[in-house]
Design an enzyme around this catalytic site. Structure first.
Site, PDB file in Angstrom:
ATOM      1  N   ASP A 409     -27.125 -34.303  14.680  1.00 29.20           N
ATOM      2  CA  ASP A 409     -27.891 -35.076  13.703  1.00 29.20           C
ATOM      3  C   ASP A 409     -27.797 -36.549  14.081  1.00 29.20           C
ATOM      4  O   ASP A 409     -26.939 -36.934  14.889  1.00 29.20           O
ATOM      5  CB  ASP A 409     -27.299 -34.815  12.312  1.00 29.20           C
ATOM      6  CG  ASP A 409     -27.994 -35.613  11.235  1.00 29.20           C
ATOM      7  OD1 ASP A 409     -29.231 -35.713  11.275  1.00 29.20           O
ATOM      8  OD2 ASP A 409     -27.302 -36.158  10.360  1.00 29.20           O
ATOM      9  N   LYS A 410     -28.646 -37.374  13.528  1.00 33.86           N
ATOM     10  CA  LYS A 410     -28.601 -38.807  13.826  1.00 33.86           C
ATOM     11  C   LYS A 410     -27.877 -39.586  12.728  1.00 33.86           C
ATOM     12  O   LYS A 410     -26.811 -40.149  12.944  1.00 33.86           O
ATOM     13  CB  LYS A 410     -30.010 -39.374  14.024  1.00 33.86           C
ATOM     14  CG  LYS A 410     -30.019 -40.857  14.426  1.00 33.86           C
ATOM     15  CD  LYS A 410     -31.418 -41.398  14.564  1.00 33.86           C
ATOM     16  CE  LYS A 410     -32.019 -41.734  13.226  1.00 33.86           C
ATOM     17  NZ  LYS A 410     -31.384 -42.919  12.576  1.00 33.86           N
ATOM     18  N   ASP A 814     -23.410 -33.978   9.487  1.00 38.60           N
ATOM     19  CA  ASP A 814     -22.554 -34.438   8.384  1.00 38.60           C
ATOM     20  C   ASP A 814     -23.111 -34.113   7.007  1.00 38.60           C
ATOM     21  O   ASP A 814     -22.397 -34.246   6.017  1.00 38.60           O
ATOM     22  CB  ASP A 814     -22.344 -35.949   8.484  1.00 38.60           C
ATOM     23  CG  ASP A 814     -23.618 -36.722   8.149  1.00 38.60           C
ATOM     24  OD1 ASP A 814     -24.698 -36.304   8.614  1.00 38.60           O
ATOM     25  OD2 ASP A 814     -23.537 -37.727   7.427  1.00 38.60           O
TER      26      ASP A 814
END
Length: 1110
Positions: A409-410, A814
């Site tokens: 994920d970013k 996250d």
């Protein structure tokens, strides 16, 4: 029991059938109508797997589902039933040992779960009964009970908030134990019960709650409360997620609340989210199963050969029935087919130790104990959050060393998710920096300071939108009046973006002062307090990608303010307003900032009446509430006027770029999957070096596809064009893509959600598009997927998992939107303290920790367990081959070569601890070297140490050594006497010499393989050999009363009294190990000639790669 009952409430299930009715305080109402009492479960939490009564049968059933355990059980039963050459103890005792150790481990883990359950179930809570606070245990809460919860206490069940100590009926909650979000969330009581903030007043409430049946979605709740009074009809109010307090969440910044229990025990949302994740199996486990099949085939072949040769041998009359061993009448009358079958089973029993049953318990212990090294690693400790790495499952340790694809994920994973307001634009005018004027905004970014500013009214309208369009609350410390508190305001929100925007407005003179009694208070640039009545909040969701508020000014005007992603706002505003703002949005995205567009519209009173009625009807619906509200929101948020846009910076995490570079150097492909817009994500990818300056980017996005009227045709053209370009650059003859990346032009692919939907969902050419797309992805060094929905992230991972060769995938994220891809991948890693961490296999505080986790821990775990598996099969083949050869010299009579004690203890005591210590402590290469030289990771990729080549090497080595053991001892026995007194040794001495050479050889072989010596290695290796010698003296030095034959009495001591035996044992050990020693020397000489400066220890089964070390 309850857990099984509610397995049907699986995560992701949206539709529930039926509702439940809850009587608040268990009080009857005036008009009960045709209510039928419903039974609800109690508030006990049961996370344990076993009870005292079912532990033994259930655990045994689960253990015997494992093929090796079931196989040894069958062998044991054959030994008991059929007259076999070895005692049932020889297979029964090792099996009992394995079953017992595993049962103790699983029983202990379940005891810990029981203890944790009891701590929760026996905790103290306070219930309101007959206007009094009654102290009870948590497990005794019933649905309908009114519960009092005080500050910093955890909610004991799912509660509907009735009232709090605050005048507006709000409370603040942290849900870190549920979704990992540490930010405070605000929850609300319905306005009709706000004033009931004492035990006496809350007991007078007569109400029922109608709500949906339990379901696991933490962010979804549909219900309504019907409040009854003596004089009026029932008043109905809608209930949503903002009214529901979840079990496991904690009350913060609020002294006390009252709530009514709606879901208890195993029906709470927290309990329903404790679903057993699908069992993930590592590549090593699959290799073990393949090896077992090969060795089972060897076992069957040996038994069949010996059975056949036995009857060939017995075809000669004097061999079948010698004068000294006449058959009984019963033996003569036995059917030959039945006799052959029992002989086959007897040979199976004799050779059954070729299947290493103790390997499973050793592997389990290695994984369980080895996982602590990750938790104990100080480099994974993060002082900011006071957390280290966490291992949720130890079954996949070695898989960390086999990863081919990393999906990340970013936001919050590559970046900090710590937002800072950077700039904004209003009607196309850019504003950056802090205001120096009281009466307006000023620009302080160099050349732009000379640009004209927007109209003053538009500036103020934009800043009011930032102050009003959010769900931010203010943390209340002490009661302070007026604007004097504005300098010390503490903002609370579940979204860091919203806090950044409110603080950004404050920089420019507009300060949000909080929400009081449904009125939002704002201090403007002139220090005047403005109040706006909050009529409705149209909450943000990932589908709409925007949120809105409807407020009423002091003058009576009704305004709608909306903020959201450009793709969600631009289609809903006037076309002529878009261009000026779009330029700034795209430039900010290129700079890596997160952008939001802000719009508004005025609502006429007549229109508001219709809107208000539609919103109330949608909120009161019990069935399909989300769909109805979404349709109303969609109708409201139209024909708006664009005001401007904001830019917020989410900083890159420390060492994120260095980590991605290391992963690339290790031959891993890194894909970024994000919901952000393409320009922002692309900028972040350049910043973290996923894309290099020389990387040529290939785009499959809505922008490139919409150039054509027929999107599918344009998509097909682009796919064919990109494939041709990549096939020309990387021809099929290229041996290794990993090598090719360094020699050819690097390519990166960018794809968005809409293009992916076309590829996956195209009706006619779906498979063709998908295949071409995958071919392109495999040739690219990095892939960026932007505008991805959570489900699409999982689809991407699943698609790569199913590629030819079944590459190993790892996902790291996250947030809740990353859970689907984390569960889908082979290895899931969550960021510590977040919801993703609770659904992952491992969790680490920062993205940078992924480097050491894979390159060091993963590498070592794989090498250790691969060596453990090969070594177990090797030492068992060494063990059984002499037994097989012995049959050729004993007339295939099934005579055992080894004593029963040696058969029983070989795997349990004599050879078990050295390999366990090796598999836990071995570091054939220093950890610092592994992390500093990522290319070493490529040497073990593709399950290199458990391929056919290494397996055959270990097998032939075992066959060679087993042959040396037997025939070396056989030639020794060609001498008529090995003692000076002329006494001749017997068959048990023969077997003991073979066994002694065997134990010393396999143990010293492991010593040769050990590169990292600790006192533990010395203790278990030399200690195991000493224990064998001691046990042999002890076992043969006493006449044991429980043995029918004392065949080992004084055998070992007498054997060692012969100098010839000593010399033979030493010589046979040396001959057995000589090929291994010679191979090590030759490999070291060859490697030193190629890399004279390299000082890495040699490892036999490193994969040969063209780049890096050999």
């Amino acid at each position: 029991m309850f857990r099984r009952s509610f397995n049907r409430f699986c995560a992701g299930e949206e539709k529930r059938v039926g509702t439940r009715t809850v009587f608040v305080g268990s009080h009857p109402v005036l008009e009960t109508e045709a209510y039928v009492a419903q039974r609800f479960c109690d508030n006990r939490i049961v996370s344990s797997k076993y009870t005292l009564w079912n532990f033994l049968p259930k655990n045994l059933f689960e253990q015997f589902r494992r093929i090796a355990n079931f196989y040894f059980l069958i062998i044991f039963l054959v030994q008991v039933i059929v007259d076999t050459p070895t005692s049932p103890v020889t297979s029964g005792l090792p099996l009992f040992f394995v079953i017992t150790v595993t049962a103790i481990k699983q029983g202990y883990e379940d005891w810990l779960r029981h203890r944790a359950d009891n701590e929760v179930n026996k905790s103290t809570v306070y219930i309101i009964e007959n206007a009094k606070r009654v102290r009870k245990e948590s497990e005794k809460i019933k649905v309908g009970d009114v519960v009092e919860v005080q500050a910093d206490e955890t909610f004991p069940c799912d509660l509907i908030l009735l009232s709090s100590c605050t005048t507006d009926g709000t409370c603040y909650v942290t849900t870190a134990s549920l979704d990992g979000e540490s930010n405070c969330k605000t929850h609300y009581a319905v306005r009709d019960t706000i004033a009931l903030c004492t035990a006496e007043s809350i007991d007078t409430l007569r109400a029922t709650i109608e709500c949906e049946q339990p379901q696991p979605d933490l962010y979804r709740f549909v219900g309504r409360i019907n409040i009854y009074s003596n004089s009026l009809e029932a008043v109905a109010r809608s209930l949503g997620p903002e009214n529901l307090l979840l079990k496991g969440a904690t009350l913060k910044n609020t002294k006390k609340i009252y709530g009514v229990a709606v879901y208890t025990g195993m029906e709470t949302k927290m309990a329903l989210n404790y679903q057993g994740k699908s069992q993930k199996r590592s590549a090593v486990e699959k290799s073990i199963n393949a090896f077992l099949i090969v060795y089972l085939f060897i076992l069957l072949t040996k038994a069949a050969v010996c059975t056949t040769l036995k009857y060939v041998w017995q075809s000669t009359p004097h061999n079948d029935e010698p004068w000294y061993n006449q058959k009984t009448q019963k033996e003569r009358e036995t059917l030959k087919v039945l006799k052959m079958f029992t002989d086959f089973l007897s040979f199976m029993v004799l050779f059954n130790f070729i299947i290493p049953v103790s390997m499973y318990v050793t592997v389990e212990m290695q994984k369980f104990l080895g996982s602590f090294f990750i938790s104990w690693d100080k480099d994974f400790y993060d002082e900011e959050i006071n957390e280290g790495a966490l291992v949720n499952t130890s079954d996949l340790n070695e898989e960390l060393g086999q990863v081919d694809y990393v999906f990340t994920d970013k936001t919050g994973t590559l970046t900090e998710n710590s937002m800072e307001f950077i700039e904004c634009c209003i009607d196309g005018h850019r504003y950056k920096g802090v205001t120096q004027e009281v009466d307006g905004l000023s620009q302080t970014d160099g050349t732009l300071t000379n640009f004209d500013k927007a109209d003053k009214n538009r500036e103020e309208l934009f800043l009011r939108a930032l102050c009003l369009c959010h769900t931010v609350e203010i943390k209340m410390n002490d009661a302070v009046d007026g604007a004097t508190e504005s300098a010390e305001l503490t903002y609370i929100s579940s979204s860091p973006d919203e806090i950044a925007l409110v603080k950004g407005a404050k920089k420019y003179g507009f300060t949000f002062l909080g929400n009081r009694n449904g009125h939002m208070r704002v201090e403007n640039q002139r220090k005047e307090i403005e109040e706006y009545e909050l009529l409705h909040t149209l909450n943000f969701d990932s589908v709409r990608r925007r949120m809105s508020v409807i407020v009423k000014t002091q003058e009576g005007d009704i305004l709608l303010f909306c903020k959201g992603a450009d793709s969600a706002v631009f289609p809903r505003v006037q076309n002529h307003e878009i261009e000026l703002t779009k330029v700034h949005v795209e430039r900010n995205a290129m700079d890596g900032y997160r952008t939001l567009c802000v719009a508004f519209k005025e609502i006429a009173p007549d229109d508001y009446e219709i809107i208000n009625r539609q919103l109330i009807e949608a909120k009161m619906a019990l069935q399909d509430r989300e769909e109805k509200m979404e349709k109303v929101f969609d109708d409201i948020e139209t024909n708006m006027n664009l005001i401007g846009a904001t830019a917020v910076e989410d900083k890159l995490q420390d060492q994120a770029a260095e980590t991605i570079e290391a992963l690339h150097a290790a031959g891993l492909k890194v894909w970024v999957l994000t919901g952000d817009k393409m320009e922002t994500a692309k900028s972040t990818c350049y910043a973290c070096r996923l894309f290099q300056t020389n990387t040529e980017l290939l785009e499959l996005t809505a922008k490139t596809i919409e150039e054509s009227e027929r999107k599918e045709d344009r998509l097909h053209e682009l796919l064919i064009e990109y494939r041709k370009k990549l096939l020309h650059e990387f021809p099929k003859s290229t041996r290794s893509l990993k090598k090719a990346w360094t020699e050819h032009q690097e390519y990166g692919l960018i794809i968005d959600g809409s293009a992916l939907s076309l590829i996956l969902n195209s009706s006619s050419n779906s498979n063709n598009y998908k295949n071409i797309f995958l071919q392109i992805c495999m040739k690219c060094t990095a892939v960026l997927c932007c505008r991805m929905a959570p489900l699409q992230k999982a689809q991407i991972v699943r698609m790569v998992k199913n590629l030819k060769g079944s590459p190993i995938t790892l996902s790291i994220g996250d947030g809740a939107n990353d859970v689907s891809m984390i569960l889908e991948s082979h290895v899931g890693i969550g960021k510590e303290g977040r919801q993703a961490a609770r659904n992952s296999d491992y969790s680490v505080p920062k993205f940078k920790h992924l480097k050491k986790l894979l390159l060091a821990h993963g590498h070592l775990y794989y090498v250790r367990i691969a060596h453990l598996v090969q070594y177990f099969f090797y030492k068992n083949l060494c063990f059984i081959l002499p037994q097989f050869l012995y049959q050729f010299f004993c007339g295939f009579s099934q005579q055992p070569l080894y004593d029963a004690a040696y058969l029983t203890m070989y795997n349990i005591c004599f050879t078990s601890l050295p390999i366990l210590a090796y598999s836990l402590l071995e570091q054939h290469i220093n950890i610092d070297t592994l992390t500093s030289d990522p290319q070493l990771y490529m040497k073990i990729s593709g399950n290199a140490m458990l391929q056919l080549g290494p397996f055959l090497y270990w097998t032939f080595l075992a066959a060679f050594q087993g042959t040396v053991f037997f025939f070396g001892t056989y030639f020794l026995f060609q001498t008529a006497s090995l003692e000076e007194n002329g006494k001749v040794y017997g068959n048990w001495t023969f077997g003991t010499i073979v066994f002694t050479v065997l134990v010393f050889t396999v143990t010293l072989k492991l010593a040769l393989d050990t590169r990292f010596w600790t006192w533990i290695n010395h203790f278990v290796i030399w200690g195991s050999l000493a224990f064998y010698v001691f046990f042999s003296f002890f076992w043969g030095g006493i006449i044991w009363p429980f043995l029918k034959q004392q065949r080992m009495y004084f055998v070992f001591a007498q054997m060692l009294s012969s100098v010839s035996t000593w010399l033979a044992i030493i010589l046979l050990i040396f001959i057995s190990l000589f090929p291994e020693i010679l191979l090590i020397v030759l490999k070291n000489v060859k490697r030193s000639a190629r890399n004279p400066n390299l000082e890495l220890p040699m490892l036999l089964f490193y994969k040969h790669v063209d780049s890096g070390y050999r």
